[in-house]
Design a protein around this motif. Structure first.
Motif, PDB file in Angstrom:
ATOM      1  N   CYS A 150       0.890  -1.170   0.052  1.00  0.00           N
ATOM      2  CA  CYS A 150      -0.035  -0.174  -0.033  1.00  0.00           C
ATOM      3  C   CYS A 150       0.995   1.118  -0.077  1.00  0.00           C
ATOM      4  O   CYS A 150       1.137   1.839   0.856  1.00  0.00           O
ATOM      5  CB  CYS A 150      -0.837   0.147   1.233  1.00  0.00           C
ATOM      6  N   ASN A 151       1.509   1.717  -1.062  1.00  0.00           N
ATOM      7  CA  ASN A 151       2.601   2.573  -1.241  1.00  0.00           C
ATOM      8  C   ASN A 151       2.229   3.217  -2.600  1.00  0.00           C
ATOM      9  O   ASN A 151       1.255   3.258  -3.191  1.00  0.00           O
ATOM     10  CB  ASN A 151       3.968   1.985  -1.021  1.00  0.00           C
ATOM     11  N   GLU A 152       3.339   3.964  -3.001  1.00  0.00           N
ATOM     12  CA  GLU A 152       3.231   4.916  -4.462  1.00  0.00           C
ATOM     13  C   GLU A 152       3.121   3.833  -5.417  1.00  0.00           C
ATOM     14  O   GLU A 152       2.628   4.027  -6.595  1.00  0.00           O
ATOM     15  CB  GLU A 152       4.585   5.368  -4.653  1.00  0.00           C
ATOM     16  N   GLU A 153       3.331   2.517  -5.430  1.00  0.00           N
ATOM     17  CA  GLU A 153       3.077   1.351  -6.534  1.00  0.00           C
ATOM     18  C   GLU A 153       1.573   0.896  -6.505  1.00  0.00           C
ATOM     19  O   GLU A 153       1.113   0.374  -7.488  1.00  0.00           O
ATOM     20  CB  GLU A 153       3.878   0.109  -6.005  1.00  0.00           C
ATOM     21  N   THR A 154       0.433   1.415  -5.721  1.00  0.00           N
ATOM     22  CA  THR A 154      -0.640   0.916  -5.613  1.00  0.00           C
ATOM     23  C   THR A 154      -1.533   2.453  -5.798  1.00  0.00           C
ATOM     24  O   THR A 154      -2.461   2.410  -5.510  1.00  0.00           O
ATOM     25  CB  THR A 154      -0.973   0.571  -4.328  1.00  0.00           C
ATOM     26  N   ILE A 155      -1.004   3.307  -6.618  1.00  0.00           N
ATOM     27  CA  ILE A 155      -1.657   4.803  -6.830  1.00  0.00           C
ATOM     28  C   ILE A 155      -1.859   4.649  -8.405  1.00  0.00           C
ATOM     29  O   ILE A 155      -1.324   4.308  -9.137  1.00  0.00           O
ATOM     30  CB  ILE A 155      -0.911   5.761  -6.503  1.00  0.00           C
ATOM     31  N   ALA A 156      -3.417   4.867  -8.701  1.00  0.00           N
ATOM     32  CA  ALA A 156      -4.060   4.868 -10.066  1.00  0.00           C
ATOM     33  C   ALA A 156      -4.366   6.373 -10.201  1.00  0.00           C
ATOM     34  O   ALA A 156      -4.786   7.155  -9.582  1.00  0.00           O
ATOM     35  CB  ALA A 156      -4.975   4.031 -10.306  1.00  0.00           C
ATOM     36  N   GLN A 157      -3.868   6.776 -11.667  1.00  0.00           N
ATOM     37  CA  GLN A 157      -4.067   8.335 -11.717  1.00  0.00           C
ATOM     38  C   GLN A 157      -5.584   8.262 -12.729  1.00  0.00           C
ATOM     39  O   GLN A 157      -5.400   7.823 -13.705  1.00  0.00           O
ATOM     40  CB  GLN A 157      -3.173   8.668 -12.728  1.00  0.00           C
ATOM     41  N   THR A 158      -6.499   8.853 -12.025  1.00  0.00           N
ATOM     42  CA  THR A 158      -7.663   8.989 -12.864  1.00  0.00           C
ATOM     43  C   THR A 158      -8.019  10.426 -13.451  1.00  0.00           C
ATOM     44  O   THR A 158      -6.952  11.203 -13.051  1.00  0.00           O
ATOM     45  CB  THR A 158      -9.153   8.834 -11.706  1.00  0.00           C
ATOM     46  N   LYS A 159      -8.919  10.682 -14.182  1.00  0.00           N
ATOM     47  CA  LYS A 159      -9.202  12.126 -14.697  1.00  0.00           C
ATOM     48  C   LYS A 159      -9.617  13.075 -13.535  1.00  0.00           C
ATOM     49  O   LYS A 159      -9.166  14.280 -13.754  1.00  0.00           O
ATOM     50  CB  LYS A 159     -10.290  12.116 -15.529  1.00  0.00           C
ATOM     51  N   GLY A 160      -9.969  12.746 -12.276  1.00  0.00           N
ATOM     52  CA  GLY A 160     -10.199  13.675 -11.497  1.00  0.00           C
ATOM     53  C   GLY A 160      -9.119  13.625 -10.087  1.00  0.00           C
ATOM     54  O   GLY A 160      -8.863  14.829  -9.625  1.00  0.00           O
ATOM     55  N   GLY A 161      -8.041  12.805 -10.483  1.00  0.00           N
ATOM     56  CA  GLY A 161      -7.001  12.728  -9.501  1.00  0.00           C
ATOM     57  C   GLY A 161      -6.310  11.479  -9.292  1.00  0.00           C
ATOM     58  O   GLY A 161      -6.894  10.487  -9.800  1.00  0.00           O
TER      59      GLY A 161
END
Length: 530
Positions: free
Chosen positions: A7-18
């Motif tokens: 649960c870190n920067e590797e589990t971040i997704a970029q959506t259109k909202g943020g």
């Protein structure tokens, strides 16, 4: 040894909202409680505003308030879980094997059961999408949305601003599908290959979305599980203006105060008023049945008005389970009974004059089932489902695949498959539902059912290893896959059964009070039957 949890920067997704942070566990990325829209009471949903930084998607979002406290019933058969409620319930959850935007994996969007009045995306334990995502290498999405009075109170006669209040819950689902279209590639999904699937009320939401032009192009295949059904209520249905006036009366408000329903009355007070109105109406032989309102936004039930042109082009997989809402008491040692004893049991329900013909027709359709199971035969979902299959196969240009789920389970003297008993098999979640453990059957049946679902989502064809060849239905013939310890395709196997059984079966009225309670228990609320 690889990391099982992250649960870190590797589990971040970029959506259109943020940016959204989920977590990774045993090969699957999970995102809980993603806000896909916002809405004022009785109004259409609007997009959420973009944000700076990273938002956590680590907790399920609010579920829609329900009108009655659930009463613990049948938890072993259908395990549940509950969650904080709020009218602002436009949240979805995602399970995916990849966050690679080029992965383009099939997407399955789950619409929960509970009619149009109850339930949530997490209510049943088996709704968890991790195992299906891993097994099928697909992206699974589940959705919360407005229900009951919050999603389906038709106030259109009180002004233009309430024009589509009777479909607010369905509008939430359209907004969710728009969010999926715009963002699912960030979660490894293919926005051009989206399957909507749902059971019971969720199945009805699937068929409803097909009749909403605003949803055209947002999904490409449909799976309807026990989702075409007859009303469970009797009497005169109250809706629209009359229902709004009945609610206002309980709040000591006049028609001129109707805007107070949207702006001043609290959530709890509105629920209390709806329940009081329902009780008063019931005493007059009237009932409330929440659901979408046909208008220029929703063209109406396809079985009644025909299929919308775009919906005719959408491949469909559709079916039911053999027992559904059967309330018949269990028959012990049924396989040890003599033929005469079994016939006597059948005659108790259908009469001496009908018993032999009932048995003959049932055994012709289901030769592997003890004839006493005819007492459990579903007539609430199956007749409408067969009409739906016939009409879509006749009017449509896309394939329609029919199925029936028929196992018996080692509970209540070998209980015939009931409403919701198939869901853990589709979701590849039988390992977390104890009642699903059938020696020598469960693993194989789960694999072929999950495979059929995944293959259908991937290509529009459910044929899978371990199943006999499964042809789509035609306007003349229903080719039905029987899911059981032995899977086989039967052609028109209920043609002589269902119409006859509709004639000789005593009327069924669903009454949650039929579920037993402890002697000293305060018996309030609604039984868990989905």
């Amino acid at each position: 040894m690889g990391t099982r949890f992250k649960c870190n920067e590797e589990t971040i997704a970029q959506t259109k909202g943020g940016k959204l942070k989920g977590f990774y566990y045993d090969g699957i990325y999970t995102f809980h409680g993603i806000r896909y829209a916002k809405a004022k009471r009785f109004q259409m949903p609007a997009p959420i505003k973009p944000w700076e930084g990273v938002k956590d998607a680590l907790s399920y979002g609010y579920i829609c308030p329900i009108l009655n406290n659930p009463k613990p019933t049948g938890e072993v058969a259908t395990p549940h879980r509950f969650w904080p409620e709020n009218e602002n319930c436009q949240y979805l959850n995602i399970w995916t094997p990849s966050l690679d935007s080029s992965a383009k994996k099939p997407v399955l969007v789950w619409l929960h059961g509970g009619g149009f009045f109850s339930g949530s995306s997490i209510e049943q334990v088996c709704y968890d999408g991790a195992n299906l995502a891993e097994f099928g290498d697909v992206v699974v999405v589940s959705v919360n949305h407005r229900l009951n009075v919050f999603g389906y109170l038709d106030m259109s006669s009180f002004g233009e601003k309430y024009k589509n209040s009777g479909n607010a819950g369905m509008a939430d689902l359209v907004a969710a599908l728009m969010w999926v279209r715009d963002n699912i590639s960030a979660f490894g999904g293919n926005p051009d290959n989206v399957t909507i699937f749902g059971q019971s009320g969720g199945g009805s939401k699937v068929t409803t979305l097909g009749q909403i032009p605003a949803a055209d192009g947002l999904f490409h295949k449909t799976v309807v599980m026990s989702g075409v059904y007859s009303s469970m209520s009797q009497g005169e249905q109250v809706k629209g203006r009359d229902l709004v006036l009945a609610i206002l009366e309980q709040l000591d408000l006049e028609e001129k105060d109707v805007d107070d329903l949207a702006t001043i009355i609290t959530t709890q007070r509105l629920i209390e008023a709806v329940n009081a109105a329902e009780k008063k109406l019931a005493a007059e032989g009237k009932y409330i049945e929440w659901g979408p309102t046909p208008n220029d936004w929703y063209v109406g039930n396809p079985v009644e008005v025909g299929f919308a042109d775009h919906f005719k082009t959408i491949p469909t997989m559709i079916g039911t389970v053999l027992g559904e809402f059967s309330m018949e008491p269990p028959i012990p040692h049924k396989d040890q009974l003599s033929a005469k004893e079994r016939r006597d049991i059948v005659a108790q329900k259908y009469g001496e004059e009908n018993a032999d013909e009932v048995i003959r027709r049932f055994k012709a359709a289901y030769p592997d089932k003890n004839e006493v199971y005819v007492r459990n035969l579903d007539l609430m979902f199956r007749p409408g489902t067969l009409k739906y299959i016939e009409r879509k196969a006749k009017e449509g240009t896309a394939p329609v695949y029919a199925y029936m789920f028929t196992p018996t389970f080692e509970i209540d003297e070998d209980k015939l498959a009931w409403h919701c008993s198939d869901i853990p098999f589709w979701f590849h979640n039988t390992s977390i539902i104890p009642v699903c453990q059938l020696d020598g059957i469960t693993e194989k049946l789960e694999n072929v059912m999950s495979s059929a679902l995944v293959n259908f989502a991937r290509s529009g064809n459910p044929n899978a290893a371990g199943l006999p060849w499964w042809d789509p239905c035609t306007a003349e013939h229903t080719n039905c896959m029987i899911f059981d310890k032995t899977c086989e395709v039967r052609v028109d196997h209920e043609k002589d059964l269902i119409p006859y059984m509709e004639k000789v079966t005593p009327p069924f009225v669903f009454d949650p009070s039929m579920f037993p309670s402890d002697e000293d228990e305060v018996d309030e609320g609604s039984a868990w039957f989905y």
